[in-house]
Design a protein around this motif. Sequence first.
Motif, short mmCIF file in Angstrom:
data_model
loop_
_atom_site.label_atom_id
_atom_site.label_comp_id
_atom_site.label_asym_id
_atom_site.label_seq_id
_atom_site.Cartn_x
_atom_site.Cartn_y
_atom_site.Cartn_z
N GLU A 162 48.59 46.88 44.12
CA GLU A 162 47.92 46.71 42.84
C GLU A 162 47.07 45.43 42.82
O GLU A 162 45.94 45.40 42.34
N VAL A 163 47.65 44.34 43.36
CA VAL A 163 46.93 43.07 43.39
C VAL A 163 45.70 43.18 44.29
O VAL A 163 44.63 42.62 43.97
N ARG A 164 45.82 43.90 45.39
CA ARG A 164 44.67 44.06 46.29
C ARG A 164 43.50 44.71 45.56
O ARG A 164 42.34 44.29 45.71
N GLN A 165 43.78 45.72 44.76
CA GLN A 165 42.72 46.39 44.01
C GLN A 165 42.07 45.43 43.02
O GLN A 165 40.84 45.39 42.87
N ILE A 166 42.90 44.65 42.34
CA ILE A 166 42.37 43.69 41.35
C ILE A 166 41.52 42.63 42.04
O ILE A 166 40.44 42.26 41.56
N VAL A 167 42.01 42.11 43.17
CA VAL A 167 41.28 41.08 43.91
C VAL A 167 39.90 41.58 44.32
O VAL A 167 38.89 40.88 44.14
N CYS A 168 39.85 42.78 44.84
CA CYS A 168 38.56 43.35 45.26
C CYS A 168 37.65 43.58 44.06
O CYS A 168 36.44 43.30 44.12
N ARG A 169 38.21 44.08 42.98
CA ARG A 169 37.41 44.35 41.79
C ARG A 169 36.83 43.07 41.19
O ARG A 169 35.73 43.08 40.62
#
Length: 451
Positions: A162-169
């Motif tokens: 979940e954090v990976r998606q947020i970081v990329c976004r």
Amino acid sequence: MKVFSVPKHSGGVRTIYAPDRAEKRELRQILSTIAQPLVQLKSAHGFMPGRNIVTNATPHVEKNMTISIDLSNFFDSVVPAMVMGKIPAVCLEKCFPGGAARQGLPTSPAIANLAASGLDEAIRKRLQKMQIAGWVYTRYADDLSISSDVDDQATAEKIIAEVRQIVCRCGFKMNDKKTRIQRSSAGRREVCGLTVDESVHIPRRMARKLRAARHNYVRASKAGADKKELSRLERKFVGLLEFSLLKQPVEKTEADRAAAGRISDAQKIASEYNLRAPQPGRKVIPDQALGSAVCITTDPAMIYGMSAYTTGWTSCMSITRSTHTYRKGVAFWQRLSGCALAYIAGEGTTTVAGVRRPKMQARCLIYALRDGRKAYGDIYSGAGHRMYGPNEHALAVALSEQGFVPATECRGALVAGNVRQPCPLPFFDNAHVETVTLSESKTKAYRVRLR
């Protein structure tokens, strides 16, 4: 602006941007206009007033699981679009060389924190929505730390995804090589190099480094190592010792902030006229208003600009004239704890190197002597400068009422304080400098004796 690369401990290189003196001065002035609201940045602990590595680690104490995540090329990932509307327009023009907030610029930490505030908020909301028991989240620059009361591999992997998606976004990138899952059941957990089990403390390897640094410093001292090597070992030992103390940040008082502002103003003057930087320190004689526009000040900006702020008179210590070699002496007086400045305020203010201060129609240096007496030196005004008797000048009259006597009546007396760093050619109307060796450190210093 110089650009150079340094090797990373983990491999690869880190690109550093090094602004020159004028660029750094301009960027620091811009930095003072960048607001960092604590409420908006409640998860950020790096480069934040009243927060440090200890406050970053404390929320993770006694948790069962900690996930550590690192962001790649943190500063270089911050682009103007991330902080549009959050910083003054001048920042967009001056603080993004090559289109990014580069490492090495004084403004980059504050700008990067603001750019990552959306990331912090998104991670907090996602953890709340996942309903993970006892979760906490903090960020120290590019180090993200998430802890919880849950100790479960599947939960940890879901959080990371979940954090990976947020970081990329949010425009950043995770360094997967540095992602770690730590469990209290498997040993001690660490957050940014600090152990967070029952309390926050340094890890054992750091304690071993501290013991080794202390041993090396003591051994070199006894062996009579050269000053350069001894200084290097001392800095290493003191640095590790300071880190090991894990000091909580001290909230600055209004007086602290005012003192820091005065030092900052003096720094601007010093940079503009190529003078030694001012040093914070306690002055023996306090600031005070004596009435009838007569004041005593320890303001370093006033001391640096004592000639420039005095109207009707330009002495050989004027900092605004490069041909006046005595001008470098102002830094000496600013460092001497027993020295202050007394003046009669004129009408209005004047500006030196962008620093505005009251005009002085007359001024003199004043001294706190080691024998308890107080003395004043030559008085500078539109009529020139000389030693006035206690009843011969308004400034002398006001100082005499406070117990000051002419310096010529205290010949041979020492002024309180020593100055460790020499400044070439300070102007001494009523005094001369002596070189001494400090007994406690065996280092050279300079003291002032009235003549």
